[in-house]
Design a protein around this motif. Structure first.
Motif, PDB file in Angstrom:
ATOM      1  N   VAL A 365       0.836  -1.203   0.000  1.00  0.00           N
ATOM      2  CA  VAL A 365       0.000   0.000   0.000  1.00  0.00           C
ATOM      3  C   VAL A 365       0.873   1.257   0.000  1.00  0.00           C
ATOM      4  N   ALA A 366       1.918   1.262   0.845  1.00  0.00           N
ATOM      5  CA  ALA A 366       2.774   2.445   0.966  1.00  0.00           C
ATOM      6  C   ALA A 366       3.535   2.721  -0.325  1.00  0.00           C
ATOM      7  N   LEU A 367       4.091   1.671  -0.926  1.00  0.00           N
ATOM      8  CA  LEU A 367       4.864   1.864  -2.162  1.00  0.00           C
ATOM      9  C   LEU A 367       3.952   2.290  -3.309  1.00  0.00           C
ATOM     10  N   GLU A 368       2.801   1.628  -3.442  1.00  0.00           N
ATOM     11  CA  GLU A 368       1.915   1.959  -4.563  1.00  0.00           C
ATOM     12  C   GLU A 368       1.397   3.390  -4.451  1.00  0.00           C
ATOM     13  N   ALA A 369       1.119   3.841  -3.218  1.00  0.00           N
ATOM     14  CA  ALA A 369       0.644   5.221  -3.032  1.00  0.00           C
ATOM     15  C   ALA A 369       1.695   6.230  -3.492  1.00  0.00           C
ATOM     16  N   ASN A 370       2.954   5.820  -3.504  1.00  0.00           N
ATOM     17  CA  ASN A 370       4.041   6.714  -3.877  1.00  0.00           C
ATOM     18  C   ASN A 370       4.615   6.409  -5.257  1.00  0.00           C
ATOM     19  N   GLY A 371       3.830   5.675  -6.065  1.00  0.00           N
ATOM     20  CA  GLY A 371       4.171   5.540  -7.480  1.00  0.00           C
ATOM     21  C   GLY A 371       4.943   4.298  -7.867  1.00  0.00           C
ATOM     22  N   VAL A 372       5.017   3.301  -6.981  1.00  0.00           N
ATOM     23  CA  VAL A 372       5.757   2.065  -7.289  1.00  0.00           C
ATOM     24  C   VAL A 372       4.751   0.961  -7.621  1.00  0.00           C
ATOM     25  N   THR A 373       5.000   0.225  -8.698  1.00  0.00           N
ATOM     26  CA  THR A 373       4.122  -0.879  -9.102  1.00  0.00           C
ATOM     27  C   THR A 373       4.554  -2.161  -8.406  1.00  0.00           C
ATOM     28  N   THR A 374       3.620  -2.819  -7.739  1.00  0.00           N
ATOM     29  CA  THR A 374       3.935  -4.071  -7.039  1.00  0.00           C
ATOM     30  C   THR A 374       2.850  -5.100  -7.294  1.00  0.00           C
ATOM     31  N   VAL A 375       3.164  -6.345  -7.031  1.00  0.00           N
ATOM     32  CA  VAL A 375       2.178  -7.432  -7.032  1.00  0.00           C
ATOM     33  C   VAL A 375       2.309  -8.151  -5.689  1.00  0.00           C
ATOM     34  N   GLU A 376       1.218  -8.247  -4.964  1.00  0.00           N
ATOM     35  CA  GLU A 376       1.256  -8.886  -3.648  1.00  0.00           C
ATOM     36  C   GLU A 376       1.059 -10.391  -3.776  1.00  0.00           C
ATOM     37  N   HIS A 377       1.895 -11.162  -3.093  1.00  0.00           N
ATOM     38  CA  HIS A 377       1.756 -12.614  -2.990  1.00  0.00           C
ATOM     39  C   HIS A 377       1.446 -12.962  -1.537  1.00  0.00           C
ATOM     40  N   GLU A 378       0.993 -14.159  -1.314  1.00  0.00           N
ATOM     41  CA  GLU A 378       0.737 -14.612   0.060  1.00  0.00           C
ATOM     42  C   GLU A 378       2.002 -14.489   0.909  1.00  0.00           C
ATOM     43  N   ASP A 379       3.166 -14.711   0.279  1.00  0.00           N
ATOM     44  CA  ASP A 379       4.423 -14.813   1.027  1.00  0.00           C
ATOM     45  C   ASP A 379       5.454 -13.777   0.588  1.00  0.00           C
ATOM     46  N   GLY A 380       5.000 -12.640   0.053  1.00  0.00           N
ATOM     47  CA  GLY A 380       5.975 -11.621  -0.332  1.00  0.00           C
ATOM     48  C   GLY A 380       5.422 -10.667  -1.368  1.00  0.00           C
ATOM     49  N   LEU A 381       6.334  -9.986  -2.078  1.00  0.00           N
ATOM     50  CA  LEU A 381       5.942  -9.024  -3.113  1.00  0.00           C
ATOM     51  C   LEU A 381       6.816  -9.214  -4.342  1.00  0.00           C
ATOM     52  N   THR A 382       6.237  -8.893  -5.507  1.00  0.00           N
ATOM     53  CA  THR A 382       7.036  -8.590  -6.694  1.00  0.00           C
ATOM     54  C   THR A 382       7.006  -7.080  -6.858  1.00  0.00           C
ATOM     55  N   VAL A 383       8.191  -6.466  -6.970  1.00  0.00           N
ATOM     56  CA  VAL A 383       8.292  -5.013  -7.107  1.00  0.00           C
ATOM     57  C   VAL A 383       8.892  -4.708  -8.471  1.00  0.00           C
ATOM     58  N   HIS A 384       8.186  -3.862  -9.239  1.00  0.00           N
ATOM     59  CA  HIS A 384       8.689  -3.452 -10.557  1.00  0.00           C
ATOM     60  C   HIS A 384       9.470  -2.158 -10.397  1.00  0.00           C
ATOM     61  N   GLY A 385      10.795  -2.265 -10.547  1.00  0.00           N
ATOM     62  CA  GLY A 385      11.673  -1.132 -10.291  1.00  0.00           C
ATOM     63  C   GLY A 385      11.693  -0.150 -11.444  1.00  0.00           C
ATOM     64  N   ASN A 386      12.224   1.050 -11.167  1.00  0.00           N
ATOM     65  CA  ASN A 386      12.208   2.118 -12.168  1.00  0.00           C
ATOM     66  C   ASN A 386      13.599   2.398 -12.740  1.00  0.00           C
ATOM     67  N   GLY A 387      14.557   1.516 -12.462  1.00  0.00           N
ATOM     68  CA  GLY A 387      15.882   1.699 -13.046  1.00  0.00           C
ATOM     69  C   GLY A 387      16.714   2.789 -12.405  1.00  0.00           C
TER      70      GLY A 387
END
Length: 447
Positions: A365-387
């Motif tokens: 929630v915190a990252l997405e509110a600040n412009g970061v794309t993520t995918v939530e899993h039961e046991d972690g996150l996938t985070v799409h970085g911006n380079g």
């Protein structure tokens, strides 16, 4: 939202600095600080502890050990001196033990009380009172302790110890250093040999320190994992302990220096116990520039000064077997991933859902509110970085009474276009009272 009774909410706005540079020393390791107070209180004679983490969680442990008979005082030289009562010597506390926000204090002290002829009631703040204690209650009840808890195995709860308690062989159903440590601490005053079988290795500070205090303890590899055997009715000898810097606290500066362009930071006296150094491994896999200066051994624990310079990070698949050695560092790893090139997949960390907050959901929630794309899993996150570009920022983050969410999103704000606001930065005091002062020093500002 419920707040800790100790503090009213303290919002804080974080703006990006030009760069970070300088030398800092992080607080003493929290895990080692808790254990050094408990074992010193069970030794006969005076122990000295230097570098103790003086955050609220560790002070809750000190207060509880005082309430059960130990004499604990901090000298003007910042050295803590503990006069122990001996294994078996704990006294009946006069009132409930207030654990504040500290799950470590609660779980480990439940183990200590379980094999002593005392009854102790544990209470905590709103966040701690929502955290499940069942995984500790189960083995301690098998050893003979009588434990009554609030619904769902939660605080407030009361432990009535049994003497003599019953030695058990206990295979950990889930990797947890706290459960392992609770059973080993109960074993200290239990006749016979208690064994903990650990299918997945977790941080081994308890084993190292118990052996250092003179407990008869062996660690062997068995067919089902590590077997830690402790012979009870131990006699612990007082020690002089120097607590190394907390790798979980150093983690924030490792990520900050890695992602803020132009940064060059030395973090002094960092504990690099292999059961805790997973984040260093993961960041190096991503391309971080982390050098170990002056490696040395302090009190049985490997220590070095870490020099971290800005580097271009790349997304990785984090090896799940690193999870136990960096479980508390996942929130700030998610932040590093936000600035990497490509996607970072960080899984194998379902434990994060039962920390001070649900750290997986809170960070998404915190990252997405600040412009970061993520995918939530039961046991972690996938985070799409911006380079490596700045993230958008601009949002207000709900820290959920969780110090690691507050500090992790502070680091995210250090490379954001717009400032990020924390709804409440006060939980940081539980583990790192000087965090914002040190950030100001590294930024070249005054706090």
């Amino acid at each position: 939202m419920a707040h800790s009774p100790h503090t009213s909410p303290s919002p804080r706005v974080i703006r990006a600095p030009a760069r970070l540079s300088g030398r800092i020393r992080v607080p003493g390791d929290k895990s080692i600080s808790h254990r050094s107070l408990m074992l010193s209180a069970l030794a006969v004679g005076e122990s000295r502890i230097e570098g103790l983490l003086e955050g609220e969680d560790v002070l809750a442990t000190a207060a509880a050990m005082r309430a059960m008979g130990a004499t604990i005082a901090r000298g003007d030289d910042a050295v803590w001196r503990v006069q122990g009562v001996g294994v078996g010597g704990l006294l009946q506390p006069a009132q409930a033990l207030d654990m504040g926000n500290s799950g470590t204090s609660t779980r480990l002290l439940m183990g200590l009380v379980a094999s002593h002829a005392v009854s102790a009631t544990f209470v905590g703040d709103a966040s701690l009172s929502g955290r499940p204690m069942g995984r500790v209650i189960t083995p301690l009840a098998r050893m003979g302790a009588d434990i009554t808890s609030s619904p769902g195995g939660r605080l407030p709860l009361t432990v009535r110890g049994l003497v003599p308690s019953v030695p058990i062989d206990y295979e950990l159903p889930v990797a947890s250093a706290q459960v392992k440590s609770a059973v080993l601490l109960a074993a200290l005053n239990t006749p016979g040999i208690t064994r903990v079988i650990e299918p997945v290795p977790t941080r081994d500070h308890s084993e190292r320190m118990l052996a250092g205090f003179g407990a008869r303890l062996t660690v062997e590899q068995g067919p089902r994992g590590r077997v830690i055997a402790l012979e009870g009715e131990a006699e612990l000898r007082p020690q002089s302990i120097t607590v190394p810097g907390d790798p979980s606290s150093a983690a924030f500066w490792m990520v900050a220096a890695s992602v803020v362009p132009g940064s060059d930071v030395v973090i002094e006296n960092v504990g690099l116990n292999p059961t805790r150094a997973g984040l260093v491994t993961a960041l190096r896999m991503m391309g971080a520039d982390i050098a170990e200066l002056a490696p040395r051994t302090v009190g049985g624990e490997p220590v070095a000064d870490l020099r971290v310079r800005h580097a271009a990070l790349s997304g990785i698949e984090v090896p799940p077997d690193l999870a136990p050695s960096m479980i508390d560092e996942y929130p700030v790893l998610f932040v590093a991933a936000a600035f990497a090139a490509g996607a970072t997949v960080a899984r194998g960390a379902e434990e994060l859902r039962v920390k001070e907050s649900d750290r997986i959901a809170a960070m998404r929630v915190a990252l997405e509110a600040n412009g970061v794309t993520t995918v939530e899993h039961e046991d972690g996150l996938t985070v799409h970085g911006n380079g490596g570009d700045k993230i958008a920022g601009g949002a207000t983050v709900a820290t959920q009474l969780d110090h690691r969410i507050a500090m992790s999103m502070t680091i995210a704000a250090l490379h954001a276009r717009d400032s990020i606001t924390l709804d409440d930065a006060s939980p940081v005091a539980t583990s790192y009272p000087a965090f914002y002062q040190q950030l100001a020093e590294l930024s070249g500002e005054t706090a």
